[in-house]
Write a protein that holds these residues in place. Structure first.
Motif, PDB file in Angstrom:
ATOM      1  N   GLU A   1       0.817  -1.205   0.000  1.00  0.00           N
ATOM      2  CA  GLU A   1       0.000   0.000   0.000  1.00  0.00           C
ATOM      3  C   GLU A   1       0.850   1.252   0.000  1.00  0.00           C
ATOM      4  OE1 GLU A   1      -2.457   0.235   3.484  1.00  0.00           O
ATOM      5  OE2 GLU A   1      -0.764   0.259   4.867  1.00  0.00           O
TER       6      GLU A   1
ATOM      7  N   ALA B   1      -1.247   8.844   2.846  1.00  0.00           N
ATOM      8  CA  ALA B   1      -2.387   7.959   3.031  1.00  0.00           C
ATOM      9  C   ALA B   1      -3.092   8.348   4.324  1.00  0.00           C
ATOM     10  CB  ALA B   1      -1.911   6.510   3.109  1.00  0.00           C
ATOM     11  N   ASP B   2      -4.389   8.141   4.355  1.00  0.00           N
ATOM     12  CA  ASP B   2      -5.161   8.522   5.540  1.00  0.00           C
ATOM     13  C   ASP B   2      -4.644   7.831   6.800  1.00  0.00           C
ATOM     14  OD1 ASP B   2      -8.398   8.759   3.858  1.00  0.00           O
ATOM     15  OD2 ASP B   2      -6.760  10.196   4.057  1.00  0.00           O
TER      16      ASP B   2
ATOM     17  N   ARG C   1       0.321   6.293  -6.815  1.00  0.00           N
ATOM     18  CA  ARG C   1      -0.049   5.531  -5.616  1.00  0.00           C
ATOM     19  C   ARG C   1      -0.168   4.040  -5.916  1.00  0.00           C
ATOM     20  NH1 ARG C   1      -5.177   8.662  -3.546  1.00  0.00           N
ATOM     21  NH2 ARG C   1      -5.296   9.214  -5.748  1.00  0.00           N
TER      22      ARG C   1
END
Length: 124
Positions: free
Chosen positions: A46, A61-62, A106
């Motif tokens: 990720e 990223a959150d 991403r």
């Protein structure tokens, strides 16, 4: 051909901090957007964070926003990931990536160069 070598991983307790480094060689570092990805055991790789060529634009990223900071030093051909308030769910192998595009994708495979990774383990 650009070579990326990560360092700085290790075993820490929850709440601690670590700083990862990624040293680049073999290309014009300032012409690449840079970023970090991670892969936990049994999970997909990720996106974590990216930084623009000049370092003035960042994106997170959150899951890490507010805890991690990405920065680069073009004079040292190095990109950093400062990780604070680490959580057990941050445990993963962390990979540095470089892209010729204006902004690093991403999607891991859409970028141009990747490092071998450094392991971060956060115990509870």
């Amino acid at each position: 051909q650009v070579s990326l070598v990560e360092s700085g991983g290790g075993l820490v307790q929850a709440g601690a901090s670590l700083r990862l480094s990624c040293a680049a060689s073999g290309g014009t570092f300032s012409s690449y957007s840079m970023g970090w990805f991670r892969q936990a055991p049994g999970k997909e790789r990720e996106f974590v964070a990216r930084v623009s060529r000049s370092g003035d634009k960042t994106y997170y990223a959150d899951a890490v926003k507010g805890r991690f900071t990405i920065a680069r030093d073009n004079a040292k051909n190095t990109v950093y990931l400062q990780m604070n308030i680490l959580k057990p769910e941050d445990t993963a192998a962390y990979y540095c990536a470089a892209s010729r595009r204006l902004f690093l994708s991403r999607s891991y495979d859409d970028n141009d160069y990747w490092g071998q990774g450094t392991q971060v383990t956060v115990s509870s």
